[in-house]
Design an enzyme around this catalytic site. Structure first.
Site, PDB file in Angstrom:
ATOM      1  N   THR A   1     -10.873   7.068 -13.814  1.00 35.81           N
ATOM      2  CA  THR A   1      -9.959   6.573 -12.790  1.00 35.81           C
ATOM      3  C   THR A   1     -10.345   5.186 -12.278  1.00 35.81           C
ATOM      4  O   THR A   1      -9.579   4.573 -11.539  1.00 35.81           O
ATOM      5  CB  THR A   1      -9.860   7.584 -11.628  1.00 35.81           C
ATOM      6  OG1 THR A   1      -8.677   7.331 -10.865  1.00 35.81           O
ATOM      7  CG2 THR A   1     -11.095   7.505 -10.733  1.00 35.81           C
TER       8      THR A   1
ATOM      9  N   GLU B   1       0.818  -1.210   0.000  1.00 37.14           N
ATOM     10  CA  GLU B   1       0.000   0.000   0.000  1.00 37.14           C
ATOM     11  C   GLU B   1       0.857   1.267   0.000  1.00 37.14           C
ATOM     12  O   GLU B   1       0.565   2.222  -0.716  1.00 37.14           O
ATOM     13  CB  GLU B   1      -0.945  -0.006   1.206  1.00 37.14           C
ATOM     14  CG  GLU B   1      -1.896   1.176   1.291  1.00 37.14           C
ATOM     15  CD  GLU B   1      -3.042   1.114   0.301  1.00 37.14           C
ATOM     16  OE1 GLU B   1      -3.892   2.021   0.329  1.00 37.14           O
ATOM     17  OE2 GLU B   1      -3.109   0.166  -0.501  1.00 37.14           O
TER      18      GLU B   1
END
Length: 541
Positions: free
Chosen positions: A487, A358
């Site tokens: 996106t 992440e």
């Protein structure tokens, strides 16, 4: 601010730059591309079969518990998000089933007690419905009707006379939640809402989204072109001065260049603001790691301190810069972007699983402040790989950004190393992410048995598997010169490119007023509520 011409641009005439095609015209797929494409399609079909078995009609599958969650208001997010990938893969039966389901969604209310994220709902539901309509040759007008229904409810985010939309709306009361927002939430609506205007003839949708971006771009930013992450819809002012290409800011910058390409708008404020942001990022945020010479974009904190941190979410930047660099015929931006893509891929190939985390930290010649204290193990890892897994962010949430940029790098350069990287990711997913039902994220990408995250987000279908599939697919299918991806990786049909994008002048759209901001708490990066709880429980928060 002194206006200056971007030294990186090859100028034609008085500051204008001839646009170039985005895709390489001479792409040649190797013979094994078809095998890898089939492997991606199998992952999609296996994942969707598990979703259908245990969660159909709900938002997400819990692949370990073999049940479902409704973190996106219970409207069947995985179905709507997966539709465009089904269409691209030629899975016509699944696509027609999904269209039939979508035609019956009641967007007039939330089917959960949660408020509705305007950003997440726009990119997933609104974007998914409209893109599916276009990909299917506009055969299903019910998809536009449903898109209109959900957008009309979301429009309450502007109902108090504010130009910047509030981030959340209670669909059951049609009231916005009065709270601070961020530029990603407020500035990532133009593709979807302008497309809705195109198909309905109602220009109000476009104006709402476009005016929000104009407002953000018109404020004096902390750094030229680089808006602060937080914004208050009530006042219209920035909240704090944090600058990042990562979550909370990312897709605002992404759409600054994508919207001009999709709309061919003649106003240069969007492309010029993007070019200014890129120019400033190369001059102010770019850092090279002391190990490996990896090129990263750092964050800048409210007080101006550089924070040496990167993230999976931010790794979209390479693909976005490749697109904009080609549109502006700017090889310097393209070359810079390819180095960013290499650095992000290094976060995959350096881990035990071959999958990226992440967030990560790094050190450069100007310092090593990351906001965390690395352990001796972190330092040892850095000494070998040029980054370390950021404490508390070692997990993989099935995000697409590294593979998204890898897809752009392949389509722009034709270098088969990007195909090799995509194939490596497919192998890693098959090895490490296969769950009791479908596929799942993992809690630590550098451990063999860290455990599964019990959620299969809808963007696994919409983004990860679509970008991987298209990497191995015929390059003329969904060409980057004919389609613009939102996106969430939902493609919209683009008109033929203009001769030029932007004025070629850096800082031309910026305000001369001094930077000002308010204090306040920034919203969390949008996780589904159930996933937010899992992460907090895992980290003991």
């Amino acid at each position: 601010m002194q206006f200056r011409q971007l030294v990186l641009l090859a100028c034609v005439g008085a500051g204008s730059v001839f646009a170039g095609p985005i895709q390489n015209r001479h792409l040649v797929l190797p013979k094994d591309a078809a095998t890898h494409k089939q492997a991606v399609e199998k992952i999609f079909l296996d994942s969707y079969a598990a979703y259908k078995q245990f969660a159909f009609g709900h938002d997400d599958l819990e692949p370990v518990s073999e049940t479902f969650t409704d973190g996106r208001n219970g409207w069947g997010a995985s179905i709507v998000d997966a539709m465009t990938t089904m269409s691209i893969m030629g899975q016509n039966d699944l696509f027609e089933e999904a269209v039939n389901f979508a035609s019956k969604i009641d967007f007039s209310i939330s089917h959960t007690t949660d408020t509705t994220s305007v950003f997440e709902t726009s990119i997933r539901y609104l974007g998914g419905l409209l893109s599916a309509f276009e990909l299917s040759g506009q055969k299903h007008p019910i998809l536009v009707q449903k898109a209109t229904q959900v957008a009309d409810k979301m429009s309450q985010a502007w109902s108090l006379g504010n130009v910047i939309p509030y981030g959340f709306v209670d669909f059951n009361t049609s009231q916005p939640t009065i709270d601070t927002s961020n530029i990603a939430e407020a500035g990532t609506l133009t593709l979807e809402w302008s497309t809705l205007s195109k198909h309905t003839g109602n220009d109000t949708y476009r104006k709402l989204a476009e005016n929000s971006v104009r407002h953000i771009a018109g404020l004096t930013p902390p750094l030229p072109g680089l808006a602060a992450q937080g914004i208050d819809p009530t006042s219209g002012n920035f909240v704090g001065a944090y600058v990042s290409w990562g979550g909370g800011s990312d897709s605002y910058f992404e759409y600054l260049i994508k919207y001009p390409r999709l709309s061919n708008i003649n106003d240069n404020i969007f492309a010029d603001t993007w070019a200014t942001a890129v120019d400033t990022s190369m001059r102010v945020l770019a850092r090279t790691s002391t190990v490996g010479n990896h090129l990263y974009l750092a964050d800048q904190q409210d007080d101006g301190t550089i924070r040496h941190i990167g993230s999976h979410l931010a790794c979209f930047h390479a693909g976005n810069w490749l697109m904009g660099g080609k549109m502006m015929n700017n090889q310097t931006i393209v070359d810079f972007a390819l180095k960013l893509a290499d650095a992000c891929w290094n976060t995959y190939e350096s881990t035990l699983t071959g999958i990226g985390m992440e967030a990560f930290g790094f050190f450069s010649s100007d310092g090593n402040f990351t906001g965390a204290t690395p352990t001796s193990d972190d330092l040892a890892f850095y000494a070998q790989h040029g980054f370390f897994l950021y404490p508390g962010s070692e997990y993989y949430l099935m995000r697409p950004e590294v593979l998204e940029s890898n897809f752009y790098a392949w389509r722009v350069t034709g270098d088969t190393k990007y195909l090799d990287r995509a194939a490596s990711a497919v192998n890693s997913f098959n090895k490490w992410l296969k769950a009791p039902a479908g596929f799942a994220g993992i809690w630590n990408v550098n451990e063999a048995n860290s455990g599964f995250i019990d959620d299969m987000e809808s963007f696994w279908f919409a983004e990860v598997l679509k970008y991987l599939y298209l990497t191995f697919d015929d390059p003329n299918h969904i060409s980057l010169d004919e389609w613009v991806f939102n996106t969430e990786a939902h493609p919209f049909k683009a008109p033929p490119a203009k001769a030029t994008y932007g004025s070629g002048i850096i800082g031309g759209g910026s305000s001369f007023a001094p930077f000002k901001s308010e204090s306040g708490e920034l919203p969390e990066i949008s996780f589904a509520p159930v996933l937010r709880k899992q992460i907090k429980d895992q980290l003991g928060l």
